[in-house]
Structure formats: structure tokens, C-alpha cells
Motif scaffolding. Sequence first.
Motif, PDB file in Angstrom:
ATOM      1  N   GLY A 165       0.801  -1.210   0.000  1.00 23.26           N
ATOM      2  CA  GLY A 165       0.000   0.000   0.000  1.00 23.26           C
ATOM      3  C   GLY A 165       0.835   1.260   0.000  1.00 23.26           C
ATOM      4  N   SER A 166       0.118   2.381   0.058  1.00 18.46           N
ATOM      5  CA  SER A 166       0.771   3.677   0.071  1.00 18.46           C
ATOM      6  C   SER A 166       0.610   4.310   1.456  1.00 18.46           C
ATOM      7  N   PRO A 167       1.374   5.355   1.726  1.00 24.27           N
ATOM      8  CA  PRO A 167       1.317   5.972   3.057  1.00 24.27           C
ATOM      9  C   PRO A 167      -0.092   6.433   3.437  1.00 24.27           C
ATOM     10  N   LEU A 168      -0.413   6.222   4.700  1.00 19.80           N
ATOM     11  CA  LEU A 168      -1.702   6.633   5.251  1.00 19.80           C
ATOM     12  C   LEU A 168      -1.461   7.440   6.512  1.00 19.80           C
ATOM     13  N   ASN A 169      -2.373   8.322   6.839  1.00 18.12           N
ATOM     14  CA  ASN A 169      -2.307   9.061   8.091  1.00 18.12           C
ATOM     15  C   ASN A 169      -2.940   8.240   9.206  1.00 18.12           C
ATOM     16  N   LEU A 170      -2.558   8.547  10.434  1.00 21.45           N
ATOM     17  CA  LEU A 170      -3.263   7.952  11.573  1.00 21.45           C
ATOM     18  C   LEU A 170      -4.695   8.465  11.543  1.00 21.45           C
ATOM     19  N   VAL A 171      -5.642   7.580  11.788  1.00 26.39           N
ATOM     20  CA  VAL A 171      -7.052   7.957  11.762  1.00 26.39           C
ATOM     21  C   VAL A 171      -7.633   7.761  13.157  1.00 26.39           C
ATOM     22  N   PHE A 172      -8.295   8.796  13.630  1.00 26.35           N
ATOM     23  CA  PHE A 172      -8.893   8.772  14.959  1.00 26.35           C
ATOM     24  C   PHE A 172     -10.414   8.763  14.854  1.00 26.35           C
ATOM     25  N   GLU A 173     -11.053   8.057  15.778  1.00 28.15           N
ATOM     26  CA  GLU A 173     -12.510   8.058  15.861  1.00 28.15           C
ATOM     27  C   GLU A 173     -12.947   9.373  16.505  1.00 28.15           C
ATOM     28  N   GLU A 174     -14.242   9.669  16.465  1.00 29.99           N
ATOM     29  CA  GLU A 174     -14.749  10.905  17.071  1.00 29.99           C
ATOM     30  C   GLU A 174     -14.406  10.987  18.555  1.00 29.99           C
ATOM     31  N   SER A 175     -14.306   9.843  19.203  1.00 29.77           N
ATOM     32  CA  SER A 175     -14.000   9.789  20.637  1.00 29.77           C
ATOM     33  C   SER A 175     -12.532  10.110  20.923  1.00 29.77           C
TER      34      SER A 175
END
Length: 71
Positions: A55-65
Motif C-alpha cells: 500500500g501507500s502511506p496513510l495518516n493515523l485515523v482517529f474516531e470521534e471519541s
Amino acid sequence: MQDDRQSVEQALNMLPKPSGARLARVRNTFDLKALWVSRALLPEFSAKPGLTVFGSPLNLVFEESGRLQPL
């Protein structure tokens, strides 16, 4: 800290160059078949024999919480 987002932000803000942070995120330390690494660490991992980049680079993803989304 209240949540994962605050913890990560505070840790990165302590660095002289946050965009150069060398991070790794592991789902399960007993099964290291796959892990997430930061863009700054990617060249080193790409050069290691026996490791494959998917894959390619991804950002950290945060939930609404504020919690990190699972890998």
C-alpha cells in the motif's frame, strides 16, 4: 491525557521536527506479519531484506471519541 489523539499530539509536539517522527504501530506483538510505520521510517523498512511494503502511506485515523481506529 484524555484520549489517543491527545497522547499522540503531545508526544509529537515534544519533538524538534514532528514530521520526521519515526513511528511504528503494531496490532499484535505476537504476530509481526504486518505493522504500520510512519513516512519517516518507511525508507529504512523498505531497504530491509525480507520486508515488503504494502500500500501507500496513510495518516493515523482517529474516531470521534479520540481513539485510534484499529489497524
